[in-house]
Design a protein around this motif. Structure first.
Motif, PDB file in Angstrom:
ATOM      1  N   THR A  82     -45.573  13.124  36.652  1.00 43.36           N
ATOM      2  CA  THR A  82     -46.276  14.385  36.440  1.00 43.36           C
ATOM      3  C   THR A  82     -46.182  14.774  34.972  1.00 43.36           C
ATOM      4  N   VAL A  83     -47.153  15.534  34.502  1.00 38.96           N
ATOM      5  CA  VAL A  83     -47.173  15.912  33.090  1.00 38.96           C
ATOM      6  C   VAL A  83     -45.915  16.679  32.708  1.00 38.96           C
ATOM      7  N   SER A  84     -45.408  17.500  33.618  1.00 38.11           N
ATOM      8  CA  SER A  84     -44.212  18.282  33.282  1.00 38.11           C
ATOM      9  C   SER A  84     -43.033  17.367  32.959  1.00 38.11           C
ATOM     10  N   ALA A 111     -52.327  12.476  24.160  1.00 40.33           N
ATOM     11  CA  ALA A 111     -52.839  13.806  23.832  1.00 40.33           C
ATOM     12  C   ALA A 111     -52.499  14.801  24.928  1.00 40.33           C
ATOM     13  N   SER A 112     -52.530  14.362  26.189  1.00 40.07           N
ATOM     14  CA  SER A 112     -52.179  15.262  27.282  1.00 40.07           C
ATOM     15  C   SER A 112     -50.733  15.723  27.168  1.00 40.07           C
ATOM     16  N   VAL A 113     -49.838  14.806  26.807  1.00 46.76           N
ATOM     17  CA  VAL A 113     -48.442  15.173  26.610  1.00 46.76           C
ATOM     18  C   VAL A 113     -48.297  16.074  25.391  1.00 46.76           C
ATOM     19  N   PRO A 171     -61.181  22.242  29.425  1.00 44.72           N
ATOM     20  CA  PRO A 171     -62.529  21.734  29.139  1.00 44.72           C
ATOM     21  C   PRO A 171     -62.808  20.384  29.798  1.00 44.72           C
ATOM     22  N   PHE A 172     -61.783  19.535  29.882  1.00 43.49           N
ATOM     23  CA  PHE A 172     -61.973  18.223  30.490  1.00 43.49           C
ATOM     24  C   PHE A 172     -62.248  18.347  31.983  1.00 43.49           C
ATOM     25  N   GLN A 173     -61.470  19.183  32.669  1.00 41.43           N
ATOM     26  CA  GLN A 173     -61.708  19.365  34.094  1.00 41.43           C
ATOM     27  C   GLN A 173     -63.076  19.975  34.353  1.00 41.43           C
ATOM     28  N   ARG A 174     -63.477  20.945  33.562  1.00 45.24           N
ATOM     29  CA  ARG A 174     -64.798  21.535  33.714  1.00 45.24           C
ATOM     30  C   ARG A 174     -65.885  20.484  33.571  1.00 45.24           C
ATOM     31  N   ALA A 175     -65.737  19.616  32.559  1.00 47.01           N
ATOM     32  CA  ALA A 175     -66.760  18.594  32.309  1.00 47.01           C
ATOM     33  C   ALA A 175     -66.792  17.549  33.428  1.00 47.01           C
ATOM     34  N   ALA A 192     -50.744  10.705  39.257  1.00 52.16           N
ATOM     35  CA  ALA A 192     -49.981  11.953  39.300  1.00 52.16           C
ATOM     36  C   ALA A 192     -50.774  13.145  38.780  1.00 52.16           C
ATOM     37  N   SER A 193     -51.867  12.894  38.097  1.00 53.83           N
ATOM     38  CA  SER A 193     -52.672  13.988  37.546  1.00 53.83           C
ATOM     39  C   SER A 193     -53.444  14.707  38.656  1.00 53.83           C
TER      40      SER A 193
END
Length: 291
Positions: free
Chosen positions: A73-75, A101-103, A128-132, A206-207
């Motif tokens: 997971t990102v966390s 970049a996500s990290v 913005p990525f999820q919206r797109a 995991a995303s």
């Protein structure tokens, strides 16, 4: 370049360093399917100004590689790098590409005390990525590969025939003149370490981000805590305009979350801009730092 193994949160991580230790630290975070050595093109051009630190992130290369999707997971990925920054000294510059970049965004958003400035090279903020990706348009179509990487049998498929499919994925639609046969073998060596490819794919699994089918918008999106996703430090976004995986719409509205944003386009580059135009990327970073 200097290499070492350090302990982060009780686990071993492999680091590469360039530049004198008394210079301003710059944490360099690689994406998929690279590893810390991916920065060996760019780091020498920055090493007179920065002490460049490039880890193999969790599940990659010679660093700790736990089993199970839940470990990616990102966390948890952010926690690793937060521990590294706390050892180095704070706050520092952070540069991330692709998944790195996500990290990097996670550090800037959730541990702003650790990040003095954020530099992103062809990477995306989650909103913005999820919206797109949810609209069902061009970015949704470009992101369909994520489903293939999340598939249960992906590691077997992408590692078959000496990683033939993963190499094809790496090269697809991108300018990879920099990817010599010797360097390609370096990547295969890293991918072939036990459990590594499965772990690399677990970053995708995991995303929580949702990918719509082309022409079929999705509304069942993960709830993102918008007020916690702000990047308040100075932020530079470097962009290779010919990227086939991340389209310009993936960064639309980023200013809403990064009020101190500077955008710089690097002409004639795509997703691999840090390999293709290393001097131009380094110059853009150094000029932005000096301003």
């Amino acid at each position: 370049m200097h290499t070492e193994i350090i302990d982060l949160n009780g686990q071993s991580f492999f680091l590469r360093r360039w530049g004198k230790p008394d210079l301003q630290p710059l944490l360099m975070l690689h994406g998929f399917p690279e590893y810390g050595g991916a920065w060996s093109d760019l780091a020498p051009h920055l090493a007179n100004h920065f002490h460049c630190i490039a880890p193999d992130q969790r599940g990659y290369g010679q660093s700790w590689c736990p089993k199970g999707v839940g470990n990616y997971t990102v966390s948890q990925l952010v926690s690793d790098m937060a521990a590294l920054i706390e050892q180095v000294g704070t706050p520092i510059y952070v540069l991330g590409h692709d998944w790195g970049a996500s990290v990097a965004y996670g550090l800037a958003m959730f541990r702003p005390d650790l990040v003095s400035s954020l530099i992103i090279a062809n990477g995306v903020h989650p909103v913005p990525f999820q919206r797109a990706m949810a609209i069902g348009g061009a970015q949704s179509e470009a992101s369909q590969y994520i489903n293939a990487l999340r598939a249960p049998d992906a590691a077997a498929r992408f590692s078959a025939d000496n990683f033939a499919r993963l190499e094809q994925f790496f090269r697809f639609g991108m300018g990879v003149d920099w990817l010599s046969d010797d360097r390609m073998q370096d990547y295969r060596t890293e991918w072939a370490r036990p459990g590594r490819l499965e772990a690399m794919l677990n970053w995708y699994r995991a995303s929580p981000l949702v990918v719509a089918k082309p022409g079929e918008p999705r509304t069942d999106l993960p709830e993102l805590p918008l007020e916690r996703l702000m990047v308040r430090c100075p932020h530079l976004l470097l962009w290779g305009p010919d990227d086939k995986a991340l389209l310009p719409e993936a960064t639309a509205g980023l200013e809403e979350f990064a009020p101190n944003l500077t955008r710089i386009e690097v002409p004639d580059t795509d997703h691999w801009l840090h390999h293709q135009k290393t001097k131009a990327v380094a110059q853009a970073i150094l000029e932005w730092v000096r301003d």
